[in-house]
Design an enzyme around this catalytic site. Sequence first.
Site, PDB file in Angstrom:
ATOM      1  N   GLU A  52      50.006  46.163  62.036  1.00 39.71           N
ATOM      2  CA  GLU A  52      50.756  44.977  62.499  1.00 39.71           C
ATOM      3  C   GLU A  52      50.717  44.873  64.029  1.00 39.71           C
ATOM      4  O   GLU A  52      51.737  44.819  64.698  1.00 39.71           O
ATOM      5  CB  GLU A  52      52.193  45.006  61.971  1.00 39.71           C
ATOM      6  CG  GLU A  52      52.247  44.876  60.456  1.00 39.71           C
ATOM      7  CD  GLU A  52      53.656  44.676  59.905  1.00 39.71           C
ATOM      8  OE1 GLU A  52      54.625  45.099  60.550  1.00 39.71           O
ATOM      9  OE2 GLU A  52      53.787  44.086  58.811  1.00 39.71           O
ATOM     10  N   GLU A  67      49.996  43.932  53.142  1.00 37.31           N
ATOM     11  CA  GLU A  67      51.324  44.340  52.685  1.00 37.31           C
ATOM     12  C   GLU A  67      52.028  43.136  52.085  1.00 37.31           C
ATOM     13  O   GLU A  67      52.075  42.076  52.699  1.00 37.31           O
ATOM     14  CB  GLU A  67      52.194  44.835  53.857  1.00 37.31           C
ATOM     15  CG  GLU A  67      51.713  46.094  54.518  1.00 37.31           C
ATOM     16  CD  GLU A  67      52.674  46.566  55.621  1.00 37.31           C
ATOM     17  OE1 GLU A  67      53.807  46.058  55.703  1.00 37.31           O
ATOM     18  OE2 GLU A  67      52.269  47.430  56.399  1.00 37.31           O
TER      19      GLU A  67
END
Length: 649
Positions: A188, A285
């Site tokens: 991320e 995710e």
Amino acid sequence: MKKMLLLILCCSVLLLCACAASGAPAKAPVTSDTLYVRAVPDLPEDFILGVDASSVIAEEQSGVRYHDFAGEERDVFAILAENGVTHIRVRVWNHPYDRDGNGYGGGNCDIEKAAEIGKRAAAAGLRLIVDFHYSDFWADPGKQMVPLAWKDMGIEQKTEAVYDFTRESLGRLREAGADVAMVQIGNETNGALCGEKTWFNIQVLMQAGAKAVRERCPGALVALHFANPESGAYADYAKKLAYYGVDYDVFASSYYPYWHGTLENLRTVLGEVAETYSKKVMVMETSYAYTPEDTDFNGNTIGEGSPVTKNYPYTVQGQANSVRDVIETVAHTPNGIGVCYWEGAWITVGGSSREENAALWEKYGSGWASRFAAGYDPDDAGRYYGGCAVDNQALFDAQGRPLESLKLFALVRQGNELPPVPDAIEDSFLTADVNGTVTLPETVNAVMTDDSREAVPVTWETDAAALAGMTAGGPARHEIRGEAGGLPASCTVEVVAHNYLTNPGFEQGDLSGWRVEDLGGADELFVEDKANDSLDGRWHMHFWSAKPDSVEFTLEQDVTGLRPGAYRFAVSAMGGDAGEQEIYAYAKVDGETAGTAPMAISSYGNWDTGCVEGIALGEGQTLTVGVYVKCAGAGAWGKLDGAALHSAG
Ligand code: CA
């Protein structure tokens, strides 16, 4: 290696074990009598259906045991594999331990844990996605902390460290027998990585990691991973990566439906990157709550009443439908290669009290953070360390038994379209005036297992006297429970103060109840139908005039028959180009001014509310409330809306 590939291929295509080849007993095809699954059309056979299982070792050390659908205690990777999962994702932190060797928690995910997971996953026929955080603990859009051992390094030295660490770690994974399919350089990484915050330095580190992957695992894909598809930033990230010539294969995104925008937006932003730069794309995710309940005495990120987008009920079927729709979205995005479910096996460590669980979280790292992380991450982990915040989003229940939703990964290929039945009841909301009556709905919407809606009759646990008591009790919020279609139902009743005005928000579509006196000769002065420009509802009072000094008017309403007492009047305005302005709300009793409240307009969307308090009204008196508007500017314009006259005791 070839035999392994064949095994995976057979598993995913036939949903049968290729078992003659491996000597394992034949696996039965996955079936379900309760889980509704609409097949994803044209799902590629090699589509990645992954599960992140990073905390599994710490969970097992804490006493967690996983069971298959027959109730047998089994290796969790075997259970995942036989239900259609193809890949295991694992995060790697550089050194998640304090000086005394106490783990920071979150699975204490160092390379040794990853190697063990990779080895066991491979034994179950599962490939590995490696998620290097390049940090000693959690890296996400909120933090990208440099590993302690690298904290004094300049960018050149750090680049070398990233290369060496990646190379050595991949060597360790290969040595353990892991089947590395993909490697993520950073987690991320929305504009930061490993303590670096400039794109020039970030891309240098990404290049170093990618180089190590190319050399050590030439068959593996290099992935970069970002979050917040709803932010609109992906095109910019991809452009920067292209500008710097970063060598990568997969542009991956997190997608948590509670926060990350619509699936349509996800498809659009990933599709743009895929087509513009010829990259593969995937969701790295995602997850969804199967219950609002917490099971480990550590509050969860999502629960009943969480202020988030809730497009599916928090049920096992809702969880499956959410993931199924993410899979369909990615499968139908250009170059979409897969979806990974996040931490599907992270469940409660099973003690009967918080103290008991906390001892296990601290000892084995099975909570999200231990107190030992405070030295590294004092502001977050140091304050809020504890257990699991996503145990209600796992694919196993609190006892380690698989949820029916786990079968989705197998069933999504051919579908399991059972006759739909009610799965949950949509919550009902209604507003009631203190002077009115509460009328509860007779039917409510059932969310069916196929995610359609059907009206069903409802029985509420209340009676007429209780409902009358609600309005008599004054403004307050009440929740009424009920039953519909064999499922619990809920209706929230908001009792609000009575508004004594007629047509207070102009929703009758005209000036009913109101009187306008145009003192300046404005070009436009009328009730307008435009929801975007209204404070509430569709309609509002609009004004505009080209000439200077031509906006001057009053808008007012007489109210008679009120009980003696105190009242409060409010009205809101927005607008612009006003020049010199004089705007105020006012109240008059029998024609005499009883109070005023100044207001101002400034720019589009900035609503200002004028509120006249403490208006005292005697027996038989007439109350007049209104707003005076005078603007000297050429082209002055504005909107008035949301008038309210309430009793103030
Ligand atoms: Ca929890």
